[in-house]
Design an enzyme around this catalytic site. Structure first.
Site, mmCIF file in Angstrom:
data_model
loop_
_atom_site.group_PDB
_atom_site.id
_atom_site.type_symbol
_atom_site.label_atom_id
_atom_site.label_comp_id
_atom_site.label_asym_id
_atom_site.label_seq_id
_atom_site.Cartn_x
_atom_site.Cartn_y
_atom_site.Cartn_z
ATOM 1 N N ASP A 332 -162.070 21.664 92.520
ATOM 2 C CA ASP A 332 -161.240 22.948 92.960
ATOM 3 C C ASP A 332 -159.962 22.651 93.554
ATOM 4 O OD1 ASP A 332 -160.613 25.714 93.057
ATOM 5 O OD2 ASP A 332 -162.241 26.159 94.161
ATOM 6 N N GLU A 529 -159.598 35.341 97.705
ATOM 7 C CA GLU A 529 -160.172 34.326 98.472
ATOM 8 C C GLU A 529 -160.180 34.400 99.930
ATOM 9 O OE1 GLU A 529 -159.816 30.527 96.324
ATOM 10 O OE2 GLU A 529 -158.395 31.369 95.314
HETATM 11 C C1 BGC Z 1 -160.306 28.915 93.501
HETATM 12 C C2 BGC Z 1 -160.932 29.025 92.030
HETATM 13 C C3 BGC Z 1 -159.703 29.027 91.098
HETATM 14 C C4 BGC Z 1 -158.920 27.910 91.197
HETATM 15 C C5 BGC Z 1 -157.417 28.060 90.432
HETATM 16 C C6 BGC Z 1 -159.371 27.857 93.842
HETATM 17 O O1 BGC Z 1 -158.742 28.223 94.890
HETATM 18 O O2 BGC Z 1 -161.271 28.711 94.462
HETATM 19 O O3 BGC Z 1 -161.632 30.048 91.730
HETATM 20 O O4 BGC Z 1 -160.276 28.732 89.779
HETATM 21 O O5 BGC Z 1 -158.334 27.993 92.872
HETATM 22 O O6 BGC Z 1 -156.630 28.955 90.573
HETATM 23 C C1 BGC Z 2 -153.018 29.702 93.630
HETATM 24 C C2 BGC Z 2 -154.313 30.018 93.257
HETATM 25 C C3 BGC Z 2 -155.044 29.196 93.983
HETATM 26 C C4 BGC Z 2 -154.907 29.165 95.553
HETATM 27 C C5 BGC Z 2 -155.680 28.155 96.379
HETATM 28 C C6 BGC Z 2 -152.653 29.806 95.214
HETATM 29 O O1 BGC Z 2 -151.218 29.290 95.407
HETATM 30 O O2 BGC Z 2 -152.118 30.464 93.049
HETATM 31 O O3 BGC Z 2 -154.535 29.798 92.041
HETATM 32 O O4 BGC Z 2 -156.523 29.565 93.777
HETATM 33 O O5 BGC Z 2 -153.507 28.798 95.909
HETATM 34 O O6 BGC Z 2 -155.472 28.127 97.541
#
Ligand code: BGC
Ligand code: BGC
Length: 612
Positions: A332, A529
């Protein structure tokens, strides 16, 4: 000393100073220069016209063997990196580093605009770079199309997974995924970072709405349906690759254990014995592997203190050996670099634990050189390198990347099609959960004389859609979404004799008669998130006030909650006649109105516990 002398000295000092600056810059550039190995781009090696791996008549394994046999170490390492597309400053880097995979982070679209055509052109431009490499291995491009292809302007925006969980309707979930895959494929993207198979046990977690809920069996069944919806296709290759995530156990992370100072749950730890872990969290993944999952994303949770990406018991022994997973394991966002003090150590540990592709997502040059060093030092074996690359290539062939025709402008018409909107609308209707209904408040009569509507989420597509829409965190009041708000939905179902008055704060003119019904649509602001970790998900003061004011102006009060998780309403709900959990319904608020007015029945069932 005359002033002339002084100015002479000054001139000399300046000259020496500038010379020094120039030399310093030169040294810095020299130290940071790209240490690209010299690549053998000879015709003999790169003339692939008769290469077996290009022959689609051969089996995938034959093609992989042939291709792997032609690759040098540098090319192999490039296949293992997954780079966020905004980190690619110079398109040429794709060929110079032989980069194998790119992703769009949340909201990361084409530079020009978010139109489908710009997406298509962007992807095709990236792919074009790989055609300049010796072996011309296509890129795998991934994106979070977690509730539709929602980064793309005009795409169909479906309810988030928590609402799909409430529908408990596997056939519908399959069709939602199929529509999503069609819209993705139209833009040339064949890898969706979905379905989410987390089993959410703590609603304070900001990712709760990305899940089908708290019931393992339901997560497993709907996850399977979603996977088939994305992957099944009438051709030999998958329509779009599914990517079950986040392996594993994130739904049980304990509040307050996050490694990230800005978060509470996300990036946290969970304590379970292996038997419980298997029973609660492994089942959906094991089922997905049986059903044909080819990519699994490892999350950022720690299990009993060990970060999952570093856990060979989980990744190699259980997932690959015991479950027989032959696809590839991807980490991830920045996930591997959290496991050890240096990036080098982190890479060595996680790749040896079983990570095949690393979502760096930024520093790919550094990844390439660390990998070279690790292989030269024997810290990562040749066998491990070959195994990881073999898995990735296998999936690339299975996904048809070497054979499928390039997406074209004509294909873009499926994006936001009537057919897809109808599926989204059906999903909204079926996801509404009736939490309370007294005084026969629902269904509302479409010929009621007077209806008043208030609340922060009544006329707000950004709130209906939530996070992962247009932007990673979503946009409160997003005006770029094509769709109908719940207010608009209400207006379109009532009779021509019904007056519908709207005021967000519930400031309605005094006067009688009271409205037959007051509908207050309240809820959460968009989030995603860890930024959505919340010690106590509840209604805002502003919404509570709108409810209070609206109640005094109406005979019956209906409260609709637009939120990614249960909100604590226990102190107030006794005063309300009816309560509906709408989840994050997405772009089609008409589906909410349809069930409020009894045009369709309420069939949604709670995906996660909610005491009202
Ligand atoms: C998330 C994932 C996601 C990835 C790409 C991560 O922070 O936990 O669910 O697919 O970012 O955006
Ligand atoms: C991205 C996301 C990712 C996240 C994780 C963001 O900056 O756009 O896709 O999941 O960072 O921290």
């Amino acid at each position: 000393m005359g002033s002339k002398d002084i100015s002479k000295i000054m001139t000399k000092v300046l000259i020496v100073f500038f010379a020094f600056v120039v030399i310093a810059i030169g040294i810095a550039l020299f130290i940071n220069r790209d240490r690209l190995p010299s690549q053998d781009l000879s015709e003999e090696r790169c003339e692939q016209n008769n290469a077996q791996y290009l022959n689609s008549e051969l089996s995938v394994e034959e093609r992989v063997d042939d291709l792997l046999g032609r690759m040098n170490e540098w090319e192999k390492i490039g296949q293992m990196v997954l780079v966020e597309k905004n980190s690619i400053r110079n398109l040429e880097d794709i060929q110079r580093y032989n980069i194998g995979a790119l992703l769009s982070g949340g909201g990361a679209g084409p530079k020009r605009n978010n139109e489908p055509l710009s997406w298509l052109e962007m992807i095709n431009d990236f792919q074009a770079e790989t055609k300049k490499t010796c072996l011309k291995i296509p890129l795998l491009y991934g994106i979070d199309a977690v509730h539709g292809h929602a980064n793309v302007l005009g795409a169909t925006i479906f309810p988030h997974f928590i609402g799909l969980g409430a529908t408990n309707d596997a056939d519908l979930v399959r069709r939602v995924a199929e529509a999503t895959a069609e819209e993705m494929a139209a833009t040339g993207i064949y890898w969706n970072f979905a379905p989410n198979l987390d089993v959410a046990k703590d609603i304070r977690w900001g990712k709760t709405y990305e899940t089908f809920g708290s019931d393992t069996a339901r997560v497993s069944r709907l996850g399977e349906a979603y996977l088939h919806g994305l992957q099944d296709s009438s051709t030999d290759y998958y329509q779009v690759l599914a990517n079950p995530k986040h392996f594993i156990g994130g739904g049980s992370m304990q509040y307050g254990t996050s490694r990230n100072k800005d978060f509470k749950v996300e990036e946290g730890n969970f304590t379970l014995n292996e038997e419980e872990l298997r029973r609660v969290h492994l089942v959906p993944f094991a089922n997905a592997v049986d059903e044909g999952a080819r990519v699994i994303m490892v999350g950022t949770a720690s299990w009993n203190g060990t970060i999952n990406a570093a856990n060979s018991r989980l990744l190699t022994e259980i997932l690959k050996e015991e479950l027989g997973f032959t696809g590839f394991v991807v980490s991830d966002w920045y996930g591997v670099y959290q496991v050890a003090p240096t990036r080098y150590e982190s890479l060595v540990t996680t790749i040896n634990a079983g990570i095949d592709m690393v979502m760096t997502p930024f520093e790919y040059k550094d990844f390439m050189s660390n990998m070279q060093t690790a292989i030269a030092n024997g810290d990562i074996s040749q066998e491990r390198l070959d195994d990881a690359v073999r898995r990735i290539l296998r999936v690339k062939f299975e996904a048809g990347l070497f054979d499928r025709p390039e997406a074209t402008v004509e294909g873009l018409s499926v994006i936001g099609s009537e057919k897809h909107h109808a599926i989204a609308l059906e999903a909204v209707r079926k996801s509404q959960v009736l939490l309370k209904n007294t005084n026969a408040a629902l269904p509302i009569s479409a010929s009621a004389k007077k209806i008043i509507v208030s609340g922060s989420s009544a006329n707000n597509l950004g709130r209906q859609a939530g996070g992962w829409t247009s932007e990673w965190q979503g946009i409160d009041g997003d005006t770029s979404i094509t769709g109908t708000t719940i207010l608009e939905g209400i207006k379109s179902v009532v009779s021509e004799h019904t007056s519908v008055e709207y005021n967000q704060n519930g400031d309605f003119a005094d006067g009688s008669p009271l409205a037959d019904v007051g509908i207050v649509v309240v809820g959460e602001k968009p989030y995603a998130e860890g930024w959505g970790d919340n010690p106590n998900p509840k209604l805002s003061e502003e919404d509570l006030l709108a409810i209070k004011k609206t109640k005094t102006k109406s005979n019956k009060l209906v409260v609709i909650i637009v939120a990614g998780r249960p909100l604590d309403i226990s102190a107030y709900s006794a005063d309300w006649d009816a309560v509906v959990a709408s989840w994050l319904p997405g772009a089609f608020g008409g589906g909410v109105a349809d069930v409020l007015f009894g045009i369709y029945p309420f069939t949604g069932v709670l995906p996660i516990g909610w005491d009202i």
